[in-house]
Design an enzyme around this catalytic site. Structure first.
Site, PDB file in Angstrom:
ATOM      1  N   GLU A 275       9.582  26.194   6.722  1.00 46.77           N
ATOM      2  CA  GLU A 275      10.915  26.652   6.295  1.00 46.77           C
ATOM      3  C   GLU A 275      11.770  27.263   7.406  1.00 46.77           C
ATOM      4  O   GLU A 275      12.617  28.118   7.118  1.00 46.77           O
ATOM      5  CB  GLU A 275      10.718  27.701   5.196  1.00 46.77           C
ATOM      6  CG  GLU A 275      10.141  29.064   5.654  1.00 46.77           C
ATOM      7  CD  GLU A 275       8.637  29.210   5.452  1.00 46.77           C
ATOM      8  OE1 GLU A 275       7.944  28.180   5.373  1.00 46.77           O
ATOM      9  OE2 GLU A 275       8.157  30.362   5.369  1.00 46.77           O
ATOM     10  N   GLU A 309      10.435  24.825   0.374  1.00 44.96           N
ATOM     11  CA  GLU A 309      10.925  25.220   1.701  1.00 44.96           C
ATOM     12  C   GLU A 309      12.363  25.744   1.597  1.00 44.96           C
ATOM     13  O   GLU A 309      12.719  26.717   2.250  1.00 44.96           O
ATOM     14  CB  GLU A 309      10.842  24.057   2.695  1.00 44.96           C
ATOM     15  CG  GLU A 309       9.456  23.427   2.834  1.00 44.96           C
ATOM     16  CD  GLU A 309       8.338  24.413   3.100  1.00 44.96           C
ATOM     17  OE1 GLU A 309       8.589  25.490   3.673  1.00 44.96           O
ATOM     18  OE2 GLU A 309       7.190  24.109   2.718  1.00 44.96           O
TER      19      GLU A 309
HETATM   20 ZN   LIG Z   1       5.750  28.420   1.753  1.00 46.48          ZN
END
Ligand SMILES: [Zn+2]
Length: 875
Positions: A275, A309
């Site tokens: 992310e 994400e």
């Molecule tokens: Zn995660």
């Protein structure tokens, strides 16, 4: 300093642990960071400029982490640092005598082209990319690489023109040409972030563009970068991204906070996706998908990972973890959020049943193993080893319990309080619980015990006389040695009347309702049920509806009562659970005394009612006829004794065959009707029909299944191949070989073929695995390929992995030793399969430990050493 390429190696020994209680606030902060990365053909040079500030008036030196880096030089406010001020080791650079505020510039080099650990900056095919969580940034540049040091990053990337795309976090500020036919890009991320969220990509990629209009009206550009030629496989990921952005606005009131959101698909990636702020990096498997190359399950996974994400942008990035012990703060919460998102996009009951299956298969197994740990661990040797089902899935379950106790509105209020209090901060799980606790009168603080104690609580519900239920809970000792005190367990329950109707009842004289949420917050509790309805007599209790707590439930229901719930419970999850209980009991009977005809007869009738029920969707029918996984069956069978995993596998297959015989006419009719090929829910049930159908040995079913294996829809093709893979029939090899020839040039689909080949009970012996790894499409440096062969073998081929000669264990030990030298993270993850022996017979335990001992003789990475030594010391 010496130039390291290989990961730090050490003799197998007791690992050195880092403890949660020893947390110390940082002595130095880094409000601003300028990173200049110059990419050359043999190396990359990082010039990092840090504005550092001492936080207290102690004279602690500044300690920066750096691994696999070649140190070149360092300057303080433009003046070269004297050698006497610096101590450089393989892991740290310590600088003393700095003024309380200064600008520190450090130049270092790294070799991304031989970085097979895939942490830090590395080459994947023709591109360069990064993976920094949890401790990869220290392989790019010297930095205070801990999540509570947050900095505003400006990043300049300079490279040859063969890399037209130079990407990093935030917004693009400048591009241009530089000397020697090179070019550069400057990115600025206005949000302070820890180094683990840093990302950089250099490549020659295709960019698919779209837009999203935020609730407040601003436009966000959405870019997905993939290898050229794969653009047509991105529309599902793009749609998923837009749906996630909308959902987070609608459900959590959270908007995206930059003008640009980028996703890059990478073929060599240790995890699923990452992310990084504004620049998510994905395993290409979770971006590139359409219905010809991916199954419906794959598409659902892409959707949920894209969402996961994206949701981290708030739960993880805007509010991050103080230290890695708090990992579940961001992961448990974000998994809970992505589970709710998927439930909203699809069928809530089916989604919950699927999540429970995964939780029980992988997390309950972890709780019972030498690597057990609470969702907030007290210590670790290598934090990479704690990206586990416990931190993620059980962490999500704990938040789900608090959600149910608070109710939807108070939960949302608690989340709002969390962001009001902590936006822009690095915090602990305690601070999250306190925010939820502040939202209502409910006592949420009591749930903090779930963060401390490892293990799966056992909940027992026993009926005592008319309308009285005695609940008790217990927690077995676990490998993490955490306490075993009673936990708060929210128990949802209802009563199902003789005609299948929901009965309104009261508990201990309270209000009459059809659904109750009872808190079991002590070792035991007795509930008295009453009702105005005479139908309460003979009603069947439906306990732990919605799987309202991550516990193992024991109850005293008779077989026909369980079958009654399977047919009539208004709670879909408990309907599913009732089928699972019946399957487990049938398998257990077959393991001990042979088939229980009465039980299987009742089960067959319940299945008949299920399949004929026009009010139910096909995907719910499909999950209800899926047998418990190997791991779930082993757990159920291990209560009070040892189990034989190979015998369990064959017994599961034998039960599938028996149920296939009972359902023969339904199976033939279902698979013959083409209408069932046209939507995802029906295709799921078609898969179930094929899996039971082929086990019966019916030649017509087998030949239809063989034809399905070449179907243009990947879900149908894979369902057929999975079914054929469980039988000893020439159709299996023919179908697999056709599939191979059709897809041999498609790298991601070939992973499916590798996986099927590695997990057949009939054909995947050790020789076959060696042949697979010699296949031209196999790449030992690519984690997806390694997982598709070795991961499938140890997790989904119980017959050969658990061969009584120990050859499967020895084979894995040899492969893990080889793998550890290049990618410790993946090696450690797979080694876990060799430590899951607690409920096996002592002879088998010894064989598995022999394999661990063989591994321990070599030089192991910190990652693998931690897993191996936990396995060995648990004996
Ligand atoms: Zn995660």
């Amino acid at each position: 300093m010496k130039w390291h390429i290989q990961p730090l190696a050490m003799e197998a020994s007791s690992p050195r642990y880092i403890r949660r209680q020893e947390y110390k606030k940082p002595d130095w902060l880094i409000p601003q960071t300028h990173l200049d990365v110059q990419i050359f053909d043999k190396f990359a040079r990082s010039t990092i400029t840090l504005n550092v500030t001492r936080t207290s008036d102690t004279s602690e030196p500044l300690v920066l982490q750096g691994e696999q880096l070649e140190f070149i030089s360092a300057f303080c406010d433009g003046v070269p640092l004297a050698a006497l001020q610096m101590v450089l080791t393989a892991e740290e650079l310590t600088i003393s005598g700095l003024p309380p505020q200064c600008e520190l510039k450090i130049i270092s080099q790294t070799d991304p082209y031989h970085n097979t650990a895939l942490e830090g900056l590395y080459a994947s095919g023709d591109m360069l990319c990064t993976q920094c969580e949890p401790e990869g940034f220290r392989r790019i540049a010297y930095f205070s690489d801990r999540p509570d040091v947050m900095s505003i990053f400006t990043t300049r990337i300079e490279a040859d023109l063969k890399y037209p795309n130079l990407l990093s976090n935030g917004n693009l500020e400048q591009t241009g040409l530089s000397e020697g036919g090179r070019h550069f890009a400057v990115w600025h991320d206005p949000h302070p972030k820890p180094s683990y969220l840093f990302a950089l990509v250099a490549g020659d990629l295709a960019c698919v563009k779209d837009q999203f209009i935020r609730a407040s009206g601003q436009k966000v550009d959405l870019h997905i970068y993939v290898e050229k030629g794969n653009e047509h496989l991105t529309s599902h990921a793009m749609d998923s991204l837009k749906a996630s952005m909308k959902w987070d606005e609608d459900v959590y009131g959270l908007e995206y906070d930059l003008d640009l959101f980028q996703i890059v698909a990478v073929s060599h990636f240790n995890m699923g996706a990452m992310e990084n702020k504004g620049l998510n990096i994905f395993n290409s498997k979770f971006v590139l998908a359409d219905e010809n190359t991916a199954t419906d399950d794959d598409l659902a996974r892409v959707e949920s990972i894209v969402a996961h994400e994206y949701f981290h942008n708030w739960t993880g990035n805007r509010v991050t973890c103080r230290d890695w012990f708090q990992l579940t703060l961001k992961e448990g919460l974000t998994v809970f959020r992505d589970q709710c998102f998927s439930a909203d996009m699809h069928d809530e009951g089916v989604k919950r049943a699927e999540d429970i299956k995964i939780l029980r298969s992988v997390q309950f197994s972890e709780d019972a193993s030498p690597t057990a740990h609470p969702i907030r661990p007290e210590q670790y040797s290598e934090i990479n080893n704690f990206y586990t089902p416990t931190i993620y899935e059980k962490g999500a379950e704990v938040i789900r319990m608090m959600y149910h106790v608070l109710g939807k509105d108070a939960y949302r209020k608690g989340i709002d309080i969390y962001f009001e209090r902590h936006d822009g901060q690095a915090v602990t799980c305690d601070e999250f619980i306190s925010a939820l606790d502040a939202a209502s009168d409910a006592d949420i603080q009591t749930f903090s015990i779930w963060y401390r104690q490892a293990g799966t609580p056992e909940l027992t519900a026993a009926r005592k006389g008319q309308n009285t239920i005695y609940f008790s809970q217990s927690l077995a000792p676990n490998a993490a040695n955490t306490s075993t005190d009673p936990m708060p367990i929210p128990v949802k329950m209802g009563l199902v009347g003789k005609q299948g109707e929901a009965i309104a009842f009261s508990i201990d004289g309270g209000p009459q309702k059809t659904d109750h949420l009872v808190m079991l917050d002590s070792a035991d509790k007795t509930l008295t049920l009453s009702s105005d309805s005479a139908e309460i007599a003979g009603a069947v209790p439906s306990i732990l509806r919605g799987f309202s707590a991550p516990v193992r439930l024991n109850h005293d229901l008779e077989i026909d009562e369980i079958a009654h719930l399977a047919s009539f419970d208004s709670d879909k999850v408990n309907r599913y659970e009732a089928f699972q209980t019946l399957y487990k009991q049938a398998i257990s009977a077959r393991m001990t005394a042979g088939p229980d005809e009465k039980l299987e007869d009742i089960l067959g009738q319940a299945i008949g009612r299920l399949l004929a029920d026009a009010s139910l969707n096909d995907d719910f029918k499909a999950i209800s006829i899926s047998l418990p996984s190997q791991a779930e069956t082993e757990q159920a069978a291990s209560i009070g004794g040892f189990v034989d995993p190979v015998a369990i596998y064959w017994t599961r297959m034998a039960l599938g065959k028996a149920l296939g015989n009972i359902s023969q006419s339904w199976i033939s009719a279902y698979i013959a009707d083409e209408v069932h090929q046209h939507n995802a829910a029906s295709r799921q049930l078609l898969g179930g029909a094929l899996s039971w159908g082929v086990l019966t040995g019916n030649e017509e079913t087998i030949s239809r299944t063989e034809a399905f294996a070449l179907h243009k829809n990947m879900t149908i093709s894979m369902a057929a191949l999975r079914a054929l893979n469980t039988i000893n029939h020439a159709a299996r090899e023919r179908a697999l070989s056709h599939f191979h020839d059709k897809w041999q040039d498609h790298s991601l689909v070939m992973e499916k073929w590798f996986s099927l080949k590695a997990c057949s009970a009939y054909a995947s012996d050790i020789e076959a695995l060696h042949r697979l790894m010699a296949h031209p499409a196999f790449d030992f440096k690519n984690p997806n390929k390694v997982r598709s062969v070795l991961g499938s073998f140890c997790s989904a081929n119980p017959v050969h992995f658990h061969d009584q000669s120990g050859s499967g264990y020895q084979f894995m030990a040899e492969q893990l030793a080889r793998l550890d030298a290049q990618n410790p993270q993946i090696a450690a993850r797979m080694a876990i399969s060799l430590t899951r022996f607690a409920h096996y017979h002592p002879e088998r335990q010894k064989l598995m430990c022999d394999a661990l001992r063989q591994l321990a003789k070599g030089r192991l990475s910190r990652d693998l050493n931690e897993v191996v030594s936990k396995g060995l010391t648990s004996l």
